[in-house]
Structures are given as structure tokens and as C-alpha cells.
Write a protein that holds these residues in place. Structure first.
Motif: not given
Lengths: 189, 189
Positions: A144, B67, B172, B177, B179
Motif C-alpha cells: 500500500s 485503507k 483487499s 481494488t 473494480e
DNA sequence: GTGATTTCTTGATTGTAATCAAGTGCGACA
DNA sequence: TGTCGCACTTGATTACAATCAAGAAATCAC
């Protein structure tokens, strides 16, 4: 000069062992020298114990596709092992390689179990395992953060590594190409 | 119907405990229900034991930037814990959350140590730890495979997860993502 | 059961690191 | 000491997944 005192000091950091208990332990270790690039563990080999690094350094890596992926570094005065293989007693999926010429002291799992059976206090050695796990923070960093942040984080956590290990290995550990690492460093001056 | 027999069966998979020993263990467990989204472990909390999942499922996640990063899933008939916090007895850097309404049975670290001290055979419980580590294969997948390969690998290793857990969480876990995961799935028909 | 909220899908665009390539420098080793 | 090979740098280009956005579908709460 044998390294026994370093091992004892390390054991004392997890528990107040008596001098006698410390010797029970160190009587069982076996000393070894490895040259740069020698392998301590190869893929498909079962890990049969843990090793204390007296001098030198190592990396754990994995072959994926046919790239090498560096997962962990170990330096002197620390214990190392392939934790997965050690706990499961299944063949390792990783390699452990000496980065520099190194001296180590090993003890087998069987001997550790014998010590634990005869002296419950040795159960405290489980505390050593925590340094052998892959921390979740590593996953977070890899997946990340961008290359600049990853490198900055390494500079904070392990500034010594950066000068000690080849940049290829640092790049591999940080999950980026050597080219990208080179540019990150150029950018930071 | 209490879950005691499931726990015993799980213990027997790591060692041939006697019925008496099994009862010593199960006498110490505490049963709990958690609702979907309840947290078993919060960040900054010290893990004080391990829990056996009787029914339901959980995920370990981490907050990074802001996140959520899912690192591991656990389902019924498995033990779970935050291994880092458990071994170091330092505050956790992770969360463990119920994905579904769940029933668990917990035992404290103190009780496990007591069992180990009085009955060396309980030392074999260390074998449970291997399921709690982050496997190096996960790192390899995340950091050296593309989204399509990552998803295919998950389909092979854990086909049940894909239908059981929300795609957001799967995405995750796979380091992509939602998408992207949606497109990967569309591409595969 | 209805509305509200969240999850999932699909499309268009962008940013960023990987890749490819060439040149430099340094260290290992004879 | 010299040379060979490998590590590192720098540049140009490309590929790919993230992001942004909007609409459809599913789930939740009342």
C-alpha cells in the motif's frame, strides 16, 4: 571468542536462565562457517532447528516465476530459521543464503524439545519465534505504499541495511526493480 | 452441541492426547458469540490467547494510510490469533473482525502455559502456530503476480472463500481494488 | 415490503513503475 | 595491476492497474 557468550546474552534477553541452564543450551550448539552465497536452507529441505548468527548476514528468499524475491534479512546476534518449515516440519518453500561470509551456531529442534521437556523454563524460547515471523507491517508497506515511501520507511527502520546490502537485494526486499530503487535514491538528494 | 468435541478433534490432529488431557484443556476454554463486524482484537490491544472458531468466519486486517488491508481469513474449525501480538505480548497492530455471526472458544496464554508446565505433551500445541503465520507464498503472490494470476491462485487454494466473502474483502486480500477484481472476474467467463 | 445504503459493474482517463536499452563504474580475482 | 563481469545509473517507451464517475444490483434496516 567462541561466540558462546553472545548466545547466552541472547537467551537472557528472553528469560532469566541460570548459568547452568545456559550451559545446558550452549553445550548443544554446533558451530559453522558459511561463505558468501552459501545456502543454509534450500527449497524442499526440512528445517531442523534454529541458528544464531555470530558474524555476517543472511537473507530469506523465494523463487517465484523465475525471479528471486527477498523476504527477510538477518544480521549478527539474531536467531534465524525458516519458521514455516520449522513449525510444520514440511519441506521449505524458501532459501536462506549468506550475504556475507558468516559464522553461525545451530541447535536442532530435537535438542530444544529435550531441553523443554526436562526444564519447563526453556519453553520461554518460544519468545524467539516472534523475530522469525513475517510482520504484517511488511505486507502493508509492500502493498500500500509507493516506492519512495517504502524506501524512506526502510531508512527509518533499518538504516544500516541500506549501506550494508547490495541495492539489488534491497530493491527485491522492497518489491521494486533495481532501476526504480536507483531513481528513488537519486530523487532523494 | 457445545463445540467441545470439535476442539478435541482439532487438538488430536496435532498430538495423541489422552481423553483426560483433552478435558484438562477444554475445561479451560470460554465460549463466546460475536455478531458480524464485531472485533475480537483491536489495534493496540494485547492478544492474551487463541480462539477456536466453532461457526462463522473472521478476517485479520490492518489500517494503513486509511485503507483497510485484509491479510488473512479464518473459518470454522480453525484456531486464530494475532500471532505477532501473542508471541511478543506487545500491542497488536491489527484487527480481527467477524465477517459473519460466529461462535468461538478461547483459551488464555496463561492457561496454555500452565498446561505446558504440568504436562510437557502440551508443548505440542506449538504446532498450532503454523496456521497463524503469514506464509511466504502470500508475499510472493501479492508482489510478483498480476491480478488475473492472483485470483486464479485463490480459486485453486480456497475456492470456498470466493463465494463466501464479499468481493471487497477478497479484493483487499488480493491487493487490488474492487473494480479490478470485478474486471478480472468478467474476463474469466 | 419499501426505501436507503452499500456493493458491484462498466467505461474513460491517468499516473506510475516495469521494461527495454545503453553506458558507466566498481570490485573480484587472476 | 589489469581486465572481466556484475552492479548501478540514466533515458525513452510501454503496459497496466488505480482512479474517477455513474448506473445497476443486492443487502440492510425499519
Amino acid at each position: 571468542m567462541t561466540g558462546v557468550s553472545e548466545i547466552k546474552r541472547s537467551l537472557l534477553s528472553v528469560h532469566q536462565f541460570s548459568e547452568e541452564q545456559l550451559s545446558l543450551f550452549t553445550d548443544r550448539v554446533i558451530f559453522n562457517s558459511l561463505k558468501k552465497k552459501d545456502l543454509l536452507i534450500k527449497e524442499n529441505q526440512v528445517s531442523d532447528g534454529i541458528a544464531f548468527i555470530l558474524t555476517g548476514s543472511f537473507r530469506v528468499f523465494k523463487k517465484s516465476n523465475n525471479k528471486e524475491l527477498t523476504i527477510k534479512f538477518f544480521v549478527e546476534n539474531n536467531w534465524m530459521a525458516d519458521l514455516e518449515s520449522l513449525l510444520t516440519q514440511q519441506p521449505s518453500k524458501n532459501y536462506i543464503e549468506a550475504i556475507e561470509d558468516s559464522e553461525i551456531a545451530s541447535i536442532t529442534l530435537r535438542d530444544i524439545h529435550m531441553l523443554m521437556d526436562s526444564h519447563p523454563c526453556f519453553r520461554m524460547l518460544n519468545g524467539l519465534l516472534s523475530d522469525l515471523t513475517i510482520p504484517t507491517s511488511y505486507i502493508a508497506t509492500i502493498s500500500s505504499k509507493n516506492p519512495d515511501e517504502r524506501y524512506k520507511e526502510l531508512l527509518l527502520k533499518h538504516p544500516q541495511w541500506v549501506n550494508r546490502f547490495p541495492q539489488m537485494l534491497i530493491a527485491s526486499y522492497l518489491g521494486m526493480t533495481p532501476e526504480t530503487l536507483s531513481r528513488v535514491r537519486a530523487r532523494m538528494k
